[in-house]
Write an enzyme that holds these catalytic residues in place. Structure first.
Site, mmCIF file in Angstrom:
data_model
loop_
_atom_site.group_PDB
_atom_site.id
_atom_site.type_symbol
_atom_site.label_atom_id
_atom_site.label_comp_id
_atom_site.label_asym_id
_atom_site.label_seq_id
_atom_site.Cartn_x
_atom_site.Cartn_y
_atom_site.Cartn_z
ATOM 1 N N CYS A 87 34.677 44.995 7.978
ATOM 2 C CA CYS A 87 34.943 44.658 9.471
ATOM 3 C C CYS A 87 33.888 45.301 10.223
ATOM 4 O O CYS A 87 33.326 44.616 11.318
ATOM 5 C CB CYS A 87 36.235 45.061 9.949
ATOM 6 N N CYS A 95 41.185 46.342 5.072
ATOM 7 C CA CYS A 95 41.385 47.211 6.236
ATOM 8 C C CYS A 95 42.763 46.420 6.932
ATOM 9 O O CYS A 95 42.577 45.231 6.864
ATOM 10 C CB CYS A 95 40.455 47.348 7.192
ATOM 11 N N GLU A 96 43.715 47.221 7.330
ATOM 12 C CA GLU A 96 44.674 46.642 7.916
ATOM 13 C C GLU A 96 44.661 46.207 9.272
ATOM 14 O O GLU A 96 45.354 45.466 9.939
ATOM 15 C CB GLU A 96 46.180 47.694 7.862
ATOM 16 N N HIS A 97 43.418 46.352 9.872
ATOM 17 C CA HIS A 97 43.241 45.818 11.153
ATOM 18 C C HIS A 97 42.563 44.417 11.370
ATOM 19 O O HIS A 97 42.889 43.700 12.034
ATOM 20 C CB HIS A 97 42.169 47.003 11.917
ATOM 21 N N HIS A 98 41.814 44.042 10.313
ATOM 22 C CA HIS A 98 40.991 43.029 10.076
ATOM 23 C C HIS A 98 41.356 42.090 8.872
ATOM 24 O O HIS A 98 40.845 41.251 8.767
ATOM 25 C CB HIS A 98 39.615 42.979 10.502
ATOM 26 N N HIS A 130 32.974 49.420 5.266
ATOM 27 C CA HIS A 130 34.050 48.551 5.684
ATOM 28 C C HIS A 130 33.371 47.320 6.367
ATOM 29 O O HIS A 130 32.433 47.267 7.061
ATOM 30 C CB HIS A 130 34.782 49.308 7.010
ATOM 31 N N GLN A 185 41.400 53.804 5.761
ATOM 32 C CA GLN A 185 40.762 54.797 4.868
ATOM 33 C C GLN A 185 41.576 56.185 4.733
ATOM 34 O O GLN A 185 41.625 56.899 3.555
ATOM 35 C CB GLN A 185 39.404 54.794 4.725
#
Ligand SMILES: [Zn+2]
Length: 223
Positions: free
Chosen positions: A174, A103-106, A172, A144
């Site tokens: 995260c 995931c590009e956030h975490h 996920h 996603q």
């Protein structure tokens, strides 16, 4: 307890963000390893102790595999992989294409599987090529929803078929390991194009083929 979050992919025609993947100036390997050392220290450990001394190099090697999608061109099979279909015009479905993304956030792992269907128009494509498209987009920093749309849009442009359907299920890391700590929740995203979008019968045939037909708890996601 098993919980499922279900949501639609991007709306048809919605533009995807252009990715700078091929135009990013990468730092040196040494700089990347130094960054890992910094993170180890920031986490509270000593990067020079025996167990961690080789970790920055290992992490960089792992990154080369996890993010190999930036070096892949998912459209490269466009010119050379179509095969005569001997008049075959029924739905083609490839189920359970396993992937690992981040995931590009975490930058936490997303484990999941993708299901892809299409309706051939005169020609079919080797199934390994479909898996390769999933692979190329999953081995990047992702959300996603965007990954689902990218896979569908790329196949739609390349196959010139009567329609493309993509459903992605992802767990996920995260969400499982931090924050709300939902270790059993999976997210389901979809993108339906062409006849899969326009004809409920076709859509349901596909959803039944991947085990998400009328009888399952789809709510009103797939009317
Ligand atoms: Zn995340």
């Amino acid at each position: 307890m098993h919980a499922s979050l279900m949501m639609n992919g991007l709306a048809a025609g919605q533009a995807l963000e252009t990715r700078p993947a091929r135009h990013v100036i990468r730092p040196s390997r040494a700089a990347a390893e130094m960054a890992v050392r910094t993170l180890i220290r920031w986490a509270g450990d000593n990067p020079d102790r025996e167990g961690l001394i080789d970790t920055p190099a290992r992490v960089c090697r792992a990154y080369e595999q996890w993010f190999a999608g930036y070096d892949a061109d998912p459209t490269e099979f466009r010119q050379r992989t179509f095969e005569e279909a001997a008049g075959y015009d029924e739905m083609v479905v490839l189920r359970n294409i396993h992937f690992v993304s981040h995931c590009e956030h975490h930058m936490a792992p997303i484990h999941g599987r993708a299901h892809v269907g299409y309706l051939p128009r005169n020609r079919v494509v080797g199934i390994s090529k479909i898996a390769r498209v999933v692979d190329a987009f999953s081995k990047r920093l992702q959300i996603q929803e965007k990954m689902t749309a990218e896979i569908a849009n790329t196949l739609d442009a390349d196959l010139q078929s009567y329609g493309v359907a993509v459903v992605v299920e992802g767990a996920h890391g995260c969400m499982a390991s931090r924050g709300v700590h939902q270790s059993q929740a999976t997210m389901v995203t979809s993108r339906m194009l062409g006849q899969f979008r326009d004809q409920p019968q076709t859509r349901h045939e596909f959803l039944s083929a991947i085990g998400l037909g009328r009888s399952s708890a789809c709510g009103n996601l797939f009317p």
